[in-house]
Design a protein around this motif. Structure first.
Motif, PDB file in Angstrom:
ATOM      1  N   PRO A  89       0.793  -1.236   0.000  1.00 28.93           N
ATOM      2  CA  PRO A  89       0.000   0.000   0.000  1.00 28.93           C
ATOM      3  C   PRO A  89       0.819   1.278   0.000  1.00 28.93           C
ATOM      4  O   PRO A  89       0.462   2.254  -0.669  1.00 28.93           O
ATOM      5  CB  PRO A  89      -0.839  -0.112   1.282  1.00 28.93           C
ATOM      6  CG  PRO A  89      -0.932  -1.569   1.548  1.00 28.93           C
ATOM      7  CD  PRO A  89       0.381  -2.136   1.092  1.00 28.93           C
ATOM      8  N   GLU A  90       1.935   1.298   0.720  1.00 24.49           N
ATOM      9  CA  GLU A  90       2.736   2.515   0.784  1.00 24.49           C
ATOM     10  C   GLU A  90       3.455   2.776  -0.537  1.00 24.49           C
ATOM     11  O   GLU A  90       3.439   3.898  -1.059  1.00 24.49           O
ATOM     12  CB  GLU A  90       3.725   2.428   1.955  1.00 24.49           C
ATOM     13  CG  GLU A  90       3.021   2.397   3.310  1.00 24.49           C
ATOM     14  CD  GLU A  90       3.991   2.362   4.476  1.00 24.49           C
ATOM     15  OE1 GLU A  90       5.216   2.294   4.235  1.00 24.49           O
ATOM     16  OE2 GLU A  90       3.514   2.397   5.628  1.00 24.49           O
ATOM     17  N   ALA A  91       4.074   1.736  -1.084  1.00 26.48           N
ATOM     18  CA  ALA A  91       4.774   1.896  -2.364  1.00 26.48           C
ATOM     19  C   ALA A  91       3.783   2.251  -3.479  1.00 26.48           C
ATOM     20  O   ALA A  91       4.069   3.092  -4.336  1.00 26.48           O
ATOM     21  CB  ALA A  91       5.528   0.617  -2.718  1.00 26.48           C
ATOM     22  N   ARG A  92       2.615   1.614  -3.435  1.00 30.36           N
ATOM     23  CA  ARG A  92       1.590   1.909  -4.440  1.00 30.36           C
ATOM     24  C   ARG A  92       1.090   3.341  -4.308  1.00 30.36           C
ATOM     25  O   ARG A  92       0.845   4.030  -5.308  1.00 30.36           O
ATOM     26  CB  ARG A  92       0.421   0.933  -4.311  1.00 30.36           C
ATOM     27  CG  ARG A  92      -0.742   1.244  -5.229  1.00 30.36           C
ATOM     28  CD  ARG A  92      -1.792   0.155  -5.254  1.00 30.36           C
ATOM     29  NE  ARG A  92      -1.313  -1.016  -5.962  1.00 30.36           N
ATOM     30  CZ  ARG A  92      -2.115  -1.963  -6.459  1.00 30.36           C
ATOM     31  NH1 ARG A  92      -3.410  -1.875  -6.310  1.00 30.36           N
ATOM     32  NH2 ARG A  92      -1.617  -2.992  -7.087  1.00 30.36           N
ATOM     33  N   ALA A  93       0.942   3.813  -3.086  1.00 30.60           N
ATOM     34  CA  ALA A  93       0.471   5.181  -2.867  1.00 30.60           C
ATOM     35  C   ALA A  93       1.428   6.199  -3.480  1.00 30.60           C
ATOM     36  O   ALA A  93       1.005   7.211  -4.040  1.00 30.60           O
ATOM     37  CB  ALA A  93       0.309   5.449  -1.371  1.00 30.60           C
ATOM     38  N   TYR A 311      -4.825   5.072  -0.891  1.00 28.87           N
ATOM     39  CA  TYR A 311      -3.972   4.461   0.137  1.00 28.87           C
ATOM     40  C   TYR A 311      -4.787   4.109   1.378  1.00 28.87           C
ATOM     41  O   TYR A 311      -4.675   3.002   1.922  1.00 28.87           O
ATOM     42  CB  TYR A 311      -2.844   5.431   0.488  1.00 28.87           C
ATOM     43  CG  TYR A 311      -2.082   5.063   1.748  1.00 28.87           C
ATOM     44  CD1 TYR A 311      -1.172   4.009   1.756  1.00 28.87           C
ATOM     45  CD2 TYR A 311      -2.279   5.774   2.928  1.00 28.87           C
ATOM     46  CE1 TYR A 311      -0.474   3.678   2.915  1.00 28.87           C
ATOM     47  CE2 TYR A 311      -1.584   5.453   4.089  1.00 28.87           C
ATOM     48  CZ  TYR A 311      -0.686   4.390   4.076  1.00 28.87           C
ATOM     49  OH  TYR A 311       0.002   4.061   5.223  1.00 28.87           O
ATOM     50  N   LEU A 312      -5.606   5.040   1.840  1.00 30.11           N
ATOM     51  CA  LEU A 312      -6.414   4.800   3.034  1.00 30.11           C
ATOM     52  C   LEU A 312      -7.351   3.610   2.841  1.00 30.11           C
ATOM     53  O   LEU A 312      -7.491   2.765   3.733  1.00 30.11           O
ATOM     54  CB  LEU A 312      -7.212   6.059   3.387  1.00 30.11           C
ATOM     55  CG  LEU A 312      -6.403   7.251   3.897  1.00 30.11           C
ATOM     56  CD1 LEU A 312      -7.297   8.490   4.005  1.00 30.11           C
ATOM     57  CD2 LEU A 312      -5.756   6.935   5.244  1.00 30.11           C
ATOM     58  N   ALA A 313      -7.993   3.551   1.678  1.00 30.49           N
ATOM     59  CA  ALA A 313      -8.922   2.447   1.414  1.00 30.49           C
ATOM     60  C   ALA A 313      -8.175   1.121   1.331  1.00 30.49           C
ATOM     61  O   ALA A 313      -8.620   0.103   1.869  1.00 30.49           O
ATOM     62  CB  ALA A 313      -9.696   2.707   0.128  1.00 30.49           C
ATOM     63  N   ASP A 314      -7.017   1.125   0.655  1.00 25.56           N
ATOM     64  CA  ASP A 314      -6.249  -0.111   0.514  1.00 25.56           C
ATOM     65  C   ASP A 314      -5.715  -0.597   1.853  1.00 25.56           C
ATOM     66  O   ASP A 314      -5.772  -1.785   2.169  1.00 25.56           O
ATOM     67  CB  ASP A 314      -5.073   0.118  -0.448  1.00 25.56           C
ATOM     68  CG  ASP A 314      -5.433  -0.165  -1.899  1.00 25.56           C
ATOM     69  OD1 ASP A 314      -6.411  -0.890  -2.133  1.00 25.56           O
ATOM     70  OD2 ASP A 314      -4.728   0.327  -2.789  1.00 25.56           O
ATOM     71  N   LYS A 315      -5.204   0.330   2.658  1.00 30.06           N
ATOM     72  CA  LYS A 315      -4.537  -0.092   3.897  1.00 30.06           C
ATOM     73  C   LYS A 315      -5.512  -0.388   5.021  1.00 30.06           C
ATOM     74  O   LYS A 315      -5.332  -1.350   5.772  1.00 30.06           O
ATOM     75  CB  LYS A 315      -3.549   0.983   4.347  1.00 30.06           C
ATOM     76  CG  LYS A 315      -2.760   0.561   5.594  1.00 30.06           C
ATOM     77  CD  LYS A 315      -1.596   1.474   5.881  1.00 30.06           C
ATOM     78  CE  LYS A 315      -0.830   0.992   7.104  1.00 30.06           C
ATOM     79  NZ  LYS A 315       0.319   1.862   7.421  1.00 30.06           N
ATOM     80  N   LEU A 322     -15.682   1.018  -1.195  1.00 32.60           N
ATOM     81  CA  LEU A 322     -15.327   2.311  -1.778  1.00 32.60           C
ATOM     82  C   LEU A 322     -14.262   2.196  -2.861  1.00 32.60           C
ATOM     83  O   LEU A 322     -14.153   3.080  -3.720  1.00 32.60           O
ATOM     84  CB  LEU A 322     -14.828   3.268  -0.686  1.00 32.60           C
ATOM     85  CG  LEU A 322     -15.875   3.759   0.308  1.00 32.60           C
ATOM     86  CD1 LEU A 322     -15.196   4.561   1.409  1.00 32.60           C
ATOM     87  CD2 LEU A 322     -16.937   4.612  -0.394  1.00 32.60           C
ATOM     88  N   TYR A 323     -13.461   1.143  -2.823  1.00 37.07           N
ATOM     89  CA  TYR A 323     -12.370   0.976  -3.787  1.00 37.07           C
ATOM     90  C   TYR A 323     -12.149  -0.516  -4.010  1.00 37.07           C
ATOM     91  O   TYR A 323     -11.110  -1.069  -3.664  1.00 37.07           O
ATOM     92  CB  TYR A 323     -11.103   1.642  -3.242  1.00 37.07           C
ATOM     93  CG  TYR A 323     -10.043   1.965  -4.271  1.00 37.07           C
ATOM     94  CD1 TYR A 323     -10.357   2.589  -5.476  1.00 37.07           C
ATOM     95  CD2 TYR A 323      -8.703   1.683  -4.015  1.00 37.07           C
ATOM     96  CE1 TYR A 323      -9.378   2.910  -6.400  1.00 37.07           C
ATOM     97  CE2 TYR A 323      -7.709   1.997  -4.925  1.00 37.07           C
ATOM     98  CZ  TYR A 323      -8.057   2.613  -6.115  1.00 37.07           C
ATOM     99  OH  TYR A 323      -7.075   2.936  -7.033  1.00 37.07           O
ATOM    100  N   PRO A 324     -13.156  -1.195  -4.588  1.00 36.71           N
ATOM    101  CA  PRO A 324     -13.128  -2.654  -4.703  1.00 36.71           C
ATOM    102  C   PRO A 324     -11.930  -3.169  -5.495  1.00 36.71           C
ATOM    103  O   PRO A 324     -11.431  -2.500  -6.399  1.00 36.71           O
ATOM    104  CB  PRO A 324     -14.449  -2.974  -5.406  1.00 36.71           C
ATOM    105  CG  PRO A 324     -14.869  -1.704  -6.057  1.00 36.71           C
ATOM    106  CD  PRO A 324     -14.350  -0.610  -5.197  1.00 36.71           C
TER     107      PRO A 324
END
Length: 453
Positions: A89-93, A311-315, A322-324
């Protein structure tokens, strides 16, 4: 069935997707779109992409547009690994933030110059547009002072998108190697990629020919501005997230809506651009692009609201409703967020800058630009309850924060935009809407009114 990419490689956005396709080794059928012959305005094309942009990807019954959304979709569905778009999640963000930096800053500033040549008949690059683009170069240089590639130490989708834009921008306002050494070094790295020549340079040569034909004597005038002297937490973590921003800002409000929708605890530190608080050394250390909002999550820092909320939705929600994680649903949500970042917000911020420069009224040109956005959004909402389908998503938070801000300067006519009005009313029923968005909209409206008086 082989996916089809409808493309015209003169376009930087198309070349960004061609680079990604080559990097991924995905088999994609290229379908030429003759922009001069208005192929992108034909009914069959508009059925796939009502925004009539290139590129558009057709994968069976699924169609998606916006190069960044296309590239993410192709990577998630067909990529052999996550090297270009990390699953962490962090690297993707960070990759997302750089993609939105391209979509919301670099590409619109380059595009404004192209529009002046093609639509307005300009024969030179104006100083204000050149200055704006050079400021974008300065921001990119700042990023590259910290890492080998734009999103870290490895090549990512962000590099592929940004090189397509930057190589085109360099044609319009040349990048001085002595002033931007890290950017120049990075460009050389990108040019050394085995697929660069085919995927980017061929179309770039066509772009160069087009630009030179529009400029006086084929000479590009250069203007430059003066040089400017892993702790994983649960929702119930003891140390909450920290959001830096000011709720007059639409991107800050999109982030507030997301935080509240996810039920996340956070500290909110006000940062006022009017008071230059975004330019303090402390803030620049967090966010060298000096934008708001910026989010701190322990030692991890991320900026750009679209990257933040993803990032918030993924982590903290593992994607969630909200972010399927479904790649097609997420691709549509991404496309809508890039629409906000690259089309909606830049048009709105132009108006705000005009007010800060002393304007007392809204010009017909600005009204026309915002009206174009309303028409596109109305089209999106003709066949869906929310902007990305039948379920509330992160895209709604991004778009509603911008469109309600636009409404303060160019009011939405109820009879002309019934779908937008119904959609806003639907979002207003959310229990966190007033605190997350309306409070800031009301402050913005008051501020604009004071500037117009």
């Amino acid at each position: 069935m082989t996916p089809k990419l409808y493309s015209a490689d003169l376009s930087p956005a198309v070349r960004a997707s061609l680079l990604a396709i080559r990097a991924l080794g995905v088999d994609v059928e290229l379908v030429p779109v003759n922009l001069m012959e208005q192929d992108h305005m034909k009914p069959e094309y508009l059925k796939m992409n009502p925004f009539h942009t290139v590129p558009t990807l057709e994968d069976g019954d699924f169609a998606i547009w916006d190069s960044a959304a296309i590239n993410i979709y192709l990577t998630e569905k067909y990529g052999k690994d996550d090297s270009l778009y990390p699953s962490n999640p962090e690297a993707r963000a960070v990759v997302n933030q750089r993609l939105f930096f391209n979509s919301g800053i670099l590409f619109p500033r380059m595009g404004a110059i192209v529009a002046s040549l093609l639509r307005e008949g300009a024969k030179t690059v104006s100083k204000d547009k050149a200055d704006s683009l050079t400021q974008g170069y300065t921001l990119l240089e700042t990023l590259l002072e910290r890492s080998t590639y734009v999103a870290g130490e490895k090549l990512s989708l962000a590099d592929l998108s940004i090189i397509a834009t930057i190589s085109s921008a360099n044609v319009l306002v040349p990048i001085a190697s002595n002033r931007f050494p890290k950017t120049t070094e990075w460009i050389s790295k990108m040019q050394a990629l085995p697929y660069y020549e085919e995927a980017n340079q061929t179309g770039l040569n066509k772009f160069i020919g087009m630009v030179k034909s529009k400029l006086a004597s084929g000479i590009i005038e250069l203007f430059v501005i003066a040089a400017e002297n892993d702790v994983i937490r649960s929702v119930h973590a003891k140390m909450p997230l920290t959001l830096h921003g000011y709720n007059l800002s639409p991107p800050v409000r999109a982030t507030l809506l997301t935080l509240k929708a996810l039920g996340l605890e956070y500290n909110h530190i006000p940062v006022s651009p009017a008071a230059k608080q975004h330019l303090t050394p402390e803030y620049l250390k967090l966010n060298p692009l000096h934008t708001i909002p910026t989010l701190e999550d322990g030692d991890f820092v991320i900026y750009d609201s679209h990257a933040i909320i993803a990032y918030l939705a993924d982590k903290y929600a593992d994607g969630g409703a909200l972010y399927p994680k479904d790649v097609e649903k997420r691709a549509i949500i991404n496309q809508r967020m890039y629409f906000d970042c690259g089309t909606m917000f830049p048009k709105f911020i132009e108006v705000i800058r005009a007010f800060f420069a002393g304007a007392k009224t809204i010009s017909k040109d600005f009204i026309a630009r915002i009206t174009e956005v309303y028409i596109l959004l109305e089209t999106l909402l003709e066949n869906s309850t929310y902007v990305a389908g039948e379920e509330l998503s992160l895209a709604d938070f991004s778009v509603v924060s911008t469109v309600t801000s636009m409404n303060t300067v160019v009011p939405l006519a109820t009879n002309r935009y019934p779908n937008i009005i119904k959609w806003i009313e639907r979002l207003q029923e959310l229990p966190y809407y007033f605190e997350g968005n309306q409070e800031g909209v009301d402050k913005l409206a008051a501020a604009i009114k004071s500037m117009m008086s």
